[in-house]
Design an enzyme around this catalytic site. Sequence first.
Site, mmCIF file in Angstrom:
data_model
loop_
_atom_site.group_PDB
_atom_site.id
_atom_site.type_symbol
_atom_site.label_atom_id
_atom_site.label_comp_id
_atom_site.label_asym_id
_atom_site.label_seq_id
_atom_site.Cartn_x
_atom_site.Cartn_y
_atom_site.Cartn_z
ATOM 1 N N SER A 1 3.877 -2.219 10.258
ATOM 2 C CA SER A 1 5.329 -2.279 10.458
ATOM 3 C C SER A 1 5.939 -3.642 10.104
ATOM 4 O O SER A 1 6.860 -4.103 10.777
ATOM 5 C CB SER A 1 5.691 -1.874 11.885
ATOM 6 O OG SER A 1 5.283 -0.532 12.136
ATOM 7 N N HIS B 1 -9.237 1.108 5.120
ATOM 8 C CA HIS B 1 -7.967 1.357 5.813
ATOM 9 C C HIS B 1 -8.190 2.318 6.985
ATOM 10 O O HIS B 1 -9.004 3.243 6.896
ATOM 11 C CB HIS B 1 -6.940 1.939 4.834
ATOM 12 C CG HIS B 1 -5.557 1.893 5.387
ATOM 13 N ND1 HIS B 1 -5.110 2.819 6.303
ATOM 14 C CD2 HIS B 1 -4.550 1.023 5.195
ATOM 15 C CE1 HIS B 1 -3.860 2.512 6.632
ATOM 16 N NE2 HIS B 1 -3.493 1.426 5.977
ATOM 17 N N GLU C 1 -5.098 -4.791 10.641
ATOM 18 C CA GLU C 1 -4.050 -3.788 10.814
ATOM 19 C C GLU C 1 -4.284 -3.045 12.131
ATOM 20 O O GLU C 1 -5.050 -2.065 12.164
ATOM 21 C CB GLU C 1 -4.071 -2.789 9.653
ATOM 22 C CG GLU C 1 -3.795 -3.413 8.306
ATOM 23 C CD GLU C 1 -3.253 -2.392 7.307
ATOM 24 O OE1 GLU C 1 -2.155 -2.611 6.810
ATOM 25 O OE2 GLU C 1 -3.926 -1.377 7.065
ATOM 26 N N GLY D 1 2.927 2.276 10.774
ATOM 27 C CA GLY D 1 3.882 3.372 10.608
ATOM 28 C C GLY D 1 4.603 3.749 11.891
ATOM 29 O O GLY D 1 5.276 4.776 11.952
ATOM 30 N N GLU E 1 -6.555 4.731 7.994
ATOM 31 C CA GLU E 1 -6.353 6.154 7.657
ATOM 32 C C GLU E 1 -7.589 6.728 6.988
ATOM 33 O O GLU E 1 -7.930 7.894 7.174
ATOM 34 C CB GLU E 1 -5.104 6.307 6.764
ATOM 35 C CG GLU E 1 -3.829 6.050 7.577
ATOM 36 C CD GLU E 1 -2.681 5.435 6.797
ATOM 37 O OE1 GLU E 1 -2.708 5.452 5.554
ATOM 38 O OE2 GLU E 1 -1.753 4.921 7.444
ATOM 39 N N ASN F 1 0.863 -1.172 0.000
ATOM 40 C CA ASN F 1 0.000 0.000 0.000
ATOM 41 C C ASN F 1 0.905 1.229 0.000
ATOM 42 O O ASN F 1 1.485 1.569 1.023
ATOM 43 C CB ASN F 1 -0.894 -0.027 1.249
ATOM 44 C CG ASN F 1 -1.755 1.221 1.371
ATOM 45 O OD1 ASN F 1 -1.813 2.034 0.460
ATOM 46 N ND2 ASN F 1 -2.410 1.362 2.512
ATOM 47 N N LYS G 1 0.137 4.269 -0.284
ATOM 48 C CA LYS G 1 -0.482 5.457 0.323
ATOM 49 C C LYS G 1 -0.233 6.683 -0.582
ATOM 50 O O LYS G 1 -0.153 6.527 -1.797
ATOM 51 C CB LYS G 1 0.021 5.651 1.756
ATOM 52 C CG LYS G 1 -0.120 4.348 2.576
ATOM 53 C CD LYS G 1 0.126 4.497 4.025
ATOM 54 C CE LYS G 1 -0.027 3.138 4.722
ATOM 55 N NZ LYS G 1 0.086 3.220 6.165
HETATM 56 P P1 13P Z 1 3.358 0.319 7.658
HETATM 57 O O1 13P Z 1 3.852 -0.985 7.038
HETATM 58 O O2 13P Z 1 4.100 1.515 7.163
HETATM 59 O O3 13P Z 1 3.256 0.229 9.139
HETATM 60 O O4 13P Z 1 1.854 0.521 7.115
HETATM 61 C C1 13P Z 1 0.963 -0.529 7.185
HETATM 62 C C2 13P Z 1 -0.250 -0.159 6.436
HETATM 63 O O5 13P Z 1 -0.966 0.755 6.802
HETATM 64 C C3 13P Z 1 -0.550 -0.896 5.192
HETATM 65 O O6 13P Z 1 -1.822 -0.615 4.730
#
Ligand code: 13P
Length: 250
Positions: A213, A95, A167, A173, A97, A9, A11
């Site tokens: 992560s 997601h 997640e 992150g 976010e 992803n 983003k």
């Molecule tokens: P990270 O791998 O940067 O923690 O992000 C995970 C994520 O949100 C994948 O959709």
Amino acid sequence: MRKHIVAGNWKMNNDLAETETLITALKSKTKTTDAEVMIAPAFTNLWQAYQTLKDNDVIEVIAQNMHAATNGAYTGEISADMLKSIGVNTVILGHSERREYFKETDASLAKKVDAALAKDMRVIFCFGEELADRKSGNEENIVGSQIKNALFHLDASAFKNIVLAYEPVWAIGTGETASPEQAQDMHAFIRKTLADQYGYEIANEVSILYGGSVKPANAKEIFGKPDVDGGLIGGASLKAEDFFAIVNAF
Ligand code: 13P
């Protein structure tokens, strides 16, 4: 047998030139793998990504989001038909976010899931608890209700086009990963939640990905757990080397 999947992803990262560069690097590292491999660039770069990967039968280009309506007055939005018209057949929905910054809810996500499935798209449906939920021991209640509210109106047959992605928000992150045991415990709970509604015959066929992560250093251990069928990768998917090291962890 359910599929192993590793999806990147991206983003809101990489402009057109950077997308080209990363995909070229990914292509050079591609080898046949047991896992399905996907990347989700930004909307503006999906077409180019699809074109660049046309002759590559390992990496699938997928979208990070879509709108529930088929078309109309929704300024700034993208429909399932638009994605399909450029060769994109899989979409990430829910997601954290999107839930946090764009106020997506279980109810609005249920509509998006319906819209994607109605167009025969595959959905990677994301959910996960926040740190406060985990600290108070409420993580299973939260995750269980996210799944039920957004997906349990579906017929069992819909699940052939659904991938789940757990997640935990506190691991996205942050560099803090759920331990392989925490991931396994939650994935087993998710599978049981599905099985209670649809039976294990269905639940055992649904791939459940872990996201938060994941890095080359921890992927093997996490993917080694019986109910972890792959990963949804953020930061580490932006480096070709790291992403394929994670793919090759299977
Ligand atoms: P990270 O791998 O940067 O923690 O992000 C995970 C994520 O949100 C994948 O959709």
